[in-house]
Enzyme design. Structure first.
Site, mmCIF file in Angstrom:
data_model
loop_
_atom_site.group_PDB
_atom_site.id
_atom_site.type_symbol
_atom_site.label_atom_id
_atom_site.label_comp_id
_atom_site.label_asym_id
_atom_site.label_seq_id
_atom_site.Cartn_x
_atom_site.Cartn_y
_atom_site.Cartn_z
ATOM 1 N N TYR A 146 0.825 -1.197 0.267
ATOM 2 C CA TYR A 146 0.004 -0.042 0.142
ATOM 3 C C TYR A 146 0.992 1.228 -0.024
ATOM 4 C CZ TYR A 146 -3.821 3.169 1.246
ATOM 5 O OH TYR A 146 -4.602 4.293 1.185
ATOM 6 N N TYR A 160 4.050 13.648 -14.476
ATOM 7 C CA TYR A 160 3.115 14.212 -15.384
ATOM 8 C C TYR A 160 2.699 15.655 -15.107
ATOM 9 C CZ TYR A 160 1.622 9.809 -17.659
ATOM 10 O OH TYR A 160 1.699 8.825 -18.422
ATOM 11 N N ARG A 186 -11.132 -1.963 9.751
ATOM 12 C CA ARG A 186 -10.417 -0.838 10.039
ATOM 13 C C ARG A 186 -11.200 -0.445 11.692
ATOM 14 N NH1 ARG A 186 -10.073 3.227 4.925
ATOM 15 N NH2 ARG A 186 -11.840 2.101 4.273
#
Ligand code: UDP
Length: 309
Positions: A146, A160, A186
């Protein structure tokens, strides 16, 4: 020109709230592969003028017809339980998913916003965390799929930006509210559902680790402010009021009116010890700060979970 938005991960928790707000401004295409999102989260938007839902995986590309003025790339697996179960998908949506979303923004001349995370700071040695902190991340630990997917997504977004795309990076801290998934593991849904069922609250470790919880409406307001008034550099979005997990368990018990006990379970590996955003940059640049107190936010969230438990 009228606005038209693409929201990847639009059927997720934060994405669904964002779609709702963007629909006030223009047309919204909500795209989600439903790996963790669900149709139920956007069911109230389906059929409303300007809203459409598309089940598709942004990792494979974004062949959506028409031109967008804004691309919000929120697709990700944000809960530890989910990203630990799907590490490769998590890395791919941060890498290939982000590239497709950025390419789409470049092709359409759209503004682009990516949802990054406080996890880019890892288990932080600087406290509270400012955007200038580079982080303390284990690149081969259980959370790395993650953390590194989001760090890569930030790096790609900066690249970009250098190519002329108008980009934004939101570093989102722990957020809670209605439409979180009951079973996503969570701490907010876990404690609330346990308290509502009269079960013990599962506190990991000794409960002295801290988090700072932001109510979802405040967070979405921050995303919109960043989109409208931000620049290309990262901005922390979160609530700076920090609590230990023991104190948070007490707050949930009180809000539910529960006398559930605490059950202590082992602390997961690499669980950050502390986390609190420095939101000075968001305040100065965007004039944004959270407004919803924990008591009010918990009351609204608990009302939602009462219909689900
Ligand atoms: N946690 C807990 N009990 C639970 C779930 C989580 O004590 O049932 C702790 C977890 O170890 C972490 C904090 O709550 O310290 C926040 O966990 P969460 O998974 O919500 O998000 P994170 O901030 O770790 O990504």
């Amino acid at each position: 020109m009228s606005e038209r938005f693409l929201v990847t991960g639009g059927a997720g928790f934060i994405g669904s709230h964002l779609c709702e707000r963007l629909l006030e401004r223009g047309e919204v295409v909500c795209l989600d592969n439903l790996i963790t999102g669900s149709r139920e989260k956007v069911a109230h938007l389906v059929g409303r003028s300007g809203f459409s839902f598309l089940e598709a995986d942004c990792t494979e590309g974004l062949p959506v017809p028409g031109r967008f003025t804004g691309v919000f790339h929120l697709a990700s697996l944000a809960s530890p339980v989910h990203y630990l179960a799907h590490p490769v998908e998590t890395l791919r949506v941060g890498a290939e998913g982000t590239r497709h979303a950025l390419e789409r923004a470049r092709a359409d001349g759209a503004r682009f916003l990516v949802s990054s995370t406080s996890e880019v700071y890892g288990d932080p040695l600087e406290h509270p965390q400012k955007e200038t902190y580079w982080g303390h991340v284990n690149s081969v630990g259980p959370r790395s799929c993650y953390d590194e997917s989001k760090r890569y997504a930030e790096a790609l977004t900066v690249a970009y930006s250098g190519l002329g795309v108008d980009t934004r990076i939101a570093r989102i801290f722990n957020t809670y509210g209605p439409r979180m998934s009951l079973l996503d593991g969570r701490v907010v849904p876990a404690f609330i559902s346990q308290a509502l069922r009269g079960e013990p609250l599962t506190v990991f470790g000794d409960g002295s680790q801290t988090r700072s919880f932001c109510y979802v409406d405040d967070l979405v307001e921050g995303l919109l402010a960043l989109y409208d008034r931000g620049d290309h550099l990262p901005v922390n979005l979160g609530n700076p009021i920090e609590r230990t997990m023991n104190a948070f368990a007490d707050a949930v018990r009180q809000a539910v009116g529960s006398s559930s006990a605490t059950k202590y379970l082992p602390l997961p590996q690499d669980d950050p010890r502390q986390r609190r955003p420095d939101i000075g940059r968001a305040k100065a640049l965007l004039g944004w700060e959270p407004r919803t107190g924990l008591e009010e936010g918990l009351a609204r969230t608990i009302a939602y979970f009462r219909t689900k438990v």
